[in-house]
Scaffold this motif. Structure first.
Motif, PDB file in Angstrom:
ATOM      1  N   THR A   1      12.756   6.359   3.524  1.00 14.47           N
ATOM      2  CA  THR A   1      12.271   4.979   3.767  1.00 14.47           C
ATOM      3  C   THR A   1      11.042   4.617   2.950  1.00 14.47           C
ATOM      4  O   THR A   1      10.731   3.448   2.796  1.00 14.47           O
ATOM      5  N   ALA A   2      10.332   5.625   2.472  1.00 17.93           N
ATOM      6  CA  ALA A   2       9.087   5.327   1.743  1.00 17.93           C
ATOM      7  C   ALA A   2       9.342   4.960   0.285  1.00 17.93           C
ATOM      8  O   ALA A   2       8.461   4.420  -0.382  1.00 17.93           O
ATOM      9  N   SER A   3      10.544   5.236  -0.217  1.00 21.48           N
ATOM     10  CA  SER A   3      10.708   5.173  -1.680  1.00 21.48           C
ATOM     11  C   SER A   3      10.590   3.753  -2.242  1.00 21.48           C
ATOM     12  O   SER A   3      10.018   3.569  -3.313  1.00 21.48           O
ATOM     13  N   ILE A   4      11.081   2.750  -1.532  1.00 18.38           N
ATOM     14  CA  ILE A   4      11.013   1.382  -2.080  1.00 18.38           C
ATOM     15  C   ILE A   4       9.567   0.864  -2.103  1.00 18.38           C
ATOM     16  O   ILE A   4       9.097   0.388  -3.145  1.00 18.38           O
ATOM     17  N   PRO A   5       8.810   0.962  -0.991  1.00 19.78           N
ATOM     18  CA  PRO A   5       7.412   0.498  -1.099  1.00 19.78           C
ATOM     19  C   PRO A   5       6.563   1.355  -2.041  1.00 19.78           C
ATOM     20  O   PRO A   5       5.649   0.834  -2.684  1.00 19.78           O
ATOM     21  N   LEU A   6       6.869   2.656  -2.154  1.00 20.61           N
ATOM     22  CA  LEU A   6       6.142   3.482  -3.135  1.00 20.61           C
ATOM     23  C   LEU A   6       6.407   2.973  -4.549  1.00 20.61           C
ATOM     24  O   LEU A   6       5.512   2.922  -5.388  1.00 20.61           O
ATOM     25  N   LEU A   7       7.643   2.584  -4.789  1.00 19.49           N
ATOM     26  CA  LEU A   7       8.006   2.070  -6.111  1.00 19.49           C
ATOM     27  C   LEU A   7       7.350   0.709  -6.359  1.00 19.49           C
ATOM     28  O   LEU A   7       6.828   0.443  -7.454  1.00 19.49           O
ATOM     29  N   LEU A   8       7.347  -0.161  -5.346  1.00 23.23           N
ATOM     30  CA  LEU A   8       6.698  -1.475  -5.509  1.00 23.23           C
ATOM     31  C   LEU A   8       5.216  -1.293  -5.829  1.00 23.23           C
ATOM     32  O   LEU A   8       4.648  -1.994  -6.676  1.00 23.23           O
ATOM     33  N   ASP A   9       4.583  -0.339  -5.143  1.00 29.34           N
ATOM     34  CA  ASP A   9       3.165  -0.066  -5.379  1.00 29.34           C
ATOM     35  C   ASP A   9       2.937   0.387  -6.831  1.00 29.34           C
ATOM     36  O   ASP A   9       2.017  -0.065  -7.505  1.00 29.34           O
ATOM     37  N   ASP A  10       3.826   1.267  -7.291  1.00 28.19           N
ATOM     38  CA  ASP A  10       3.745   1.775  -8.658  1.00 28.19           C
ATOM     39  C   ASP A  10       3.897   0.620  -9.664  1.00 28.19           C
ATOM     40  O   ASP A  10       3.155   0.531 -10.646  1.00 28.19           O
ATOM     41  N   MET A  11       4.862  -0.256  -9.399  1.00 27.47           N
ATOM     42  CA  MET A  11       5.112  -1.385 -10.302  1.00 27.47           C
ATOM     43  C   MET A  11       3.908  -2.333 -10.336  1.00 27.47           C
ATOM     44  O   MET A  11       3.528  -2.840 -11.387  1.00 27.47           O
ATOM     45  N   LEU A  12       3.326  -2.568  -9.145  1.00 30.39           N
ATOM     46  CA  LEU A  12       2.156  -3.457  -9.074  1.00 30.39           C
ATOM     47  C   LEU A  12       1.014  -2.888  -9.892  1.00 30.39           C
ATOM     48  O   LEU A  12       0.361  -3.605 -10.656  1.00 30.39           O
ATOM     49  N   LYS A  13       0.783  -1.573  -9.724  1.00 25.92           N
ATOM     50  CA  LYS A  13      -0.336  -0.937 -10.441  1.00 25.92           C
ATOM     51  C   LYS A  13      -0.117  -0.982 -11.947  1.00 25.92           C
ATOM     52  O   LYS A  13      -1.059  -1.012 -12.716  1.00 25.92           O
TER      53      LYS A  13
ATOM     54  N   ALA B   1      -1.137   4.341   4.356  1.00 27.83           N
ATOM     55  CA  ALA B   1      -0.435   3.332   3.536  1.00 27.83           C
ATOM     56  C   ALA B   1      -0.674   1.940   4.122  1.00 27.83           C
ATOM     57  O   ALA B   1      -0.892   0.966   3.388  1.00 27.83           O
ATOM     58  N   ALA B   2      -0.662   1.848   5.460  1.00 35.37           N
ATOM     59  CA  ALA B   2      -0.875   0.554   6.133  1.00 35.37           C
ATOM     60  C   ALA B   2      -2.278   0.018   5.846  1.00 35.37           C
ATOM     61  O   ALA B   2      -2.447  -1.164   5.527  1.00 35.37           O
ATOM     62  N   ARG B   3      -3.282   0.888   5.948  1.00 38.58           N
ATOM     63  CA  ARG B   3      -4.667   0.449   5.659  1.00 38.58           C
ATOM     64  C   ARG B   3      -4.759  -0.115   4.246  1.00 38.58           C
ATOM     65  O   ARG B   3      -5.387  -1.135   4.002  1.00 38.58           O
ATOM     66  N   ARG B   4      -4.115   0.566   3.311  1.00 42.77           N
ATOM     67  CA  ARG B   4      -4.171   0.121   1.908  1.00 42.77           C
ATOM     68  C   ARG B   4      -3.457  -1.218   1.723  1.00 42.77           C
ATOM     69  O   ARG B   4      -3.910  -2.081   0.969  1.00 42.77           O
ATOM     70  N   ALA B   5      -2.323  -1.380   2.413  1.00 45.22           N
ATOM     71  CA  ALA B   5      -1.584  -2.652   2.296  1.00 45.22           C
ATOM     72  C   ALA B   5      -2.396  -3.800   2.912  1.00 45.22           C
ATOM     73  O   ALA B   5      -2.431  -4.910   2.366  1.00 45.22           O
ATOM     74  N   LEU B   6      -3.067  -3.518   4.036  1.00 39.77           N
ATOM     75  CA  LEU B   6      -3.879  -4.559   4.688  1.00 39.77           C
ATOM     76  C   LEU B   6      -5.061  -4.947   3.807  1.00 39.77           C
ATOM     77  O   LEU B   6      -5.397  -6.125   3.680  1.00 39.77           O
ATOM     78  N   GLU B   7      -5.655  -3.945   3.181  1.00 37.73           N
ATOM     79  CA  GLU B   7      -6.784  -4.225   2.290  1.00 37.73           C
ATOM     80  C   GLU B   7      -6.309  -5.079   1.108  1.00 37.73           C
ATOM     81  O   GLU B   7      -6.955  -6.053   0.739  1.00 37.73           O
ATOM     82  N   HIS B   8      -5.159  -4.723   0.559  1.00 33.64           N
ATOM     83  CA  HIS B   8      -4.603  -5.496  -0.556  1.00 33.64           C
ATOM     84  C   HIS B   8      -4.315  -6.935  -0.131  1.00 33.64           C
ATOM     85  O   HIS B   8      -4.547  -7.881  -0.883  1.00 33.64           O
TER      86      HIS B   8
ATOM     87  N   GLY C   1       0.844  -1.201   0.000  1.00 36.93           N
ATOM     88  CA  GLY C   1       0.000   0.000   0.000  1.00 36.93           C
ATOM     89  C   GLY C   1       0.871   1.240   0.000  1.00 36.93           C
ATOM     90  O   GLY C   1       1.997   1.217   0.499  1.00 36.93           O
ATOM     91  N   ALA C   2       0.362   2.307  -0.573  1.00 38.93           N
ATOM     92  CA  ALA C   2       1.141   3.547  -0.621  1.00 38.93           C
ATOM     93  C   ALA C   2       0.223   4.738  -0.418  1.00 38.93           C
ATOM     94  O   ALA C   2      -0.975   4.666  -0.719  1.00 38.93           O
ATOM     95  N   TYR C   3       0.792   5.804   0.106  1.00 38.17           N
ATOM     96  CA  TYR C   3       0.005   7.028   0.269  1.00 38.17           C
ATOM     97  C   TYR C   3       0.946   8.225   0.259  1.00 38.17           C
ATOM     98  O   TYR C   3       1.974   8.212   0.946  1.00 38.17           O
TER      99      TYR C   3
END
Ligand code: COA
Length: 322
Positions: free
Chosen positions: A280-292, A57-64, A9-11
């Motif tokens: 610290t946010a850049s790697i999960p933000l990038l993973l989220d972008d790649m997933l989308k 971001a956590a809520r979105r990751a949990l939902e995913h 999840g990302a925000y």
């Protein structure tokens, strides 16, 4: 057993600050910033604190992931810009999302914080202690940025990314971490200075200070080195690695790493142009972008690599198992 990513999840805050906007407050230009960093714009938080970004971001990751907050055993938040000295940002997130059964704490490893958080969870999983974990990288670096210092204020941005991890049989294959405190002055943000009833001075807050060239030199050496170590020790060829998901500090650092690894830039996805360096946010933000964008498929082998103040660095070889 190992850490399997089951949700991302990302925000980011909605306010966009472009290079042109910055050229109105310091002596700089879109051309200078873009040509040296690859950054076009960044998000800056106006109202939301680090824990607000992290919780969303956590809520979105949990939902995913399809996991309820109460199912979490562990929350590890990587941040260098928490809301408070205490309680930890992770405890604040725990309260915000209602993760009533989790133990929560922060990890301070600057831009390598997300990798360190992942590796800490990996250790707990291998020991069989926890089953479901949430890791987050979240920053509001804008509040520790000196907006009169053109050499740093153009680089950073605010944002958060999170991953839900399950203790499973597919996921992290290998990881490494390192630190060198003797390089601490290369990138530094002092906390409140000493000032108390026995001193004449009153406490002052520090801002980000950086020796950009030393940080650059450090990164272009350590990043490829740690990636090669992981590949060598797992007898993995370059052809087997689908993507290198690098901390988004600077496009030129990523290009230099690609050159040293003799790998094409297509294997180095980027979000730096739209978010800047979100630490610290850049790697999960990038993973989220790649997933989308549908870039990650079950069975893909990828390497995550982070580095930052400390100096700290870390890398993870993993199989994508969502
Ligand atoms: N706009 C215009 N000019 C700027 C500027 C800006 N935003 N920032 C610095 N300059 C000027 C400097 O004052 C200097 O001018 P001078 O030659 O008259 O003294 C000139 O540009 C060159 O500065 P320098 O620091 O040598 O630039 P550089 O080519 O090394 O690029 C960085 C600076 C910060 C982009 C580069 O060093 C870098 O990317 N380092 C890594 C930083 C990083 O990733 N940090 C986070 C790690 S997690």
């Amino acid at each position: 057993m190992t850490a399997r990513i089951v949700g991302i999840g990302a925000y980011v805050p909605e306010t966009i600050v472009t290079n042109h906007d910055l050229a109105n407050i310091v002596e700089t230009s879109d051309e200078w910033i873009y040509s040296r960093t690859g950054i076009k714009e960044r998000r800056i938080s106006v109202k939301e604190e680090t824990s607000d970004l992290a919780a969303e971001a956590a809520r979105r990751a949990l939902e995913h992931a399809g996991i309820k907050p109460a199912e979490l055993d562990l929350i590890v938040l990587g941040t260098s810009s928490p809301d408070c000295n205490y309680p930890s940002g992770a405890c604040e997130v725990q309260a915000k999302i209602g993760a009533v059964n989790a133990v929560a704490f922060d990890v301070s490893a600057a831009c390598a914080g997300f990798i360190f958080a992942l590796n800490i969870v990996q250790g707990f999983f291998k020991a069989g202690i926890y089953q479901n974990a949430l890791i987050i990288g979240a920053e509001t670096l804008s509040k520790v940025t000196n907006w009169e210092d053109r050499s740093t204020c153009v680089l950073f941005g605010d944002g958060a990314g999170a991953a839900v991890l399950k203790n499973d049989d597919c996921g992290v294959i290998d990881m490494l971490m390192g630190s060198d405190g003797t390089m601490g002055d290369f990138l530094k943000c002092k906390s409140r200075t000493l000032g108390n009833l026995l001193t004449e001075e009153r406490p002052e807050l520090g801002f980000t200070e950086m020796n950009g060239q030393e940080v650059f030199r450090f990164a272009v050496k350590r990043v490829p080195e740690s990636i090669e170590t992981l590949m060598k020790r797992n007898q993995m060829s370059k052809e087997e690695i689908k993507y290198y998901v690098l901390h988004q500090a600077n496009e030129r650092i990523i290009e230099a790493a690609a050159r040293r690894l003799k790998e094409p830039m297509e294997k180095f996805p980027m979000t730096i142009s739209k978010y800047g360096n979100t630490s610290t946010a850049s790697i999960p933000l990038l993973l989220d972008d790649m997933l989308k964008k549908g870039m990650l498929k079950q069975g893909d082998k990828i390497i995550l690599s982070g580095f930052g103040a400390g100096m700290t660095w870390g890398a993870v070889l993993l199989e994508w198992c969502i």
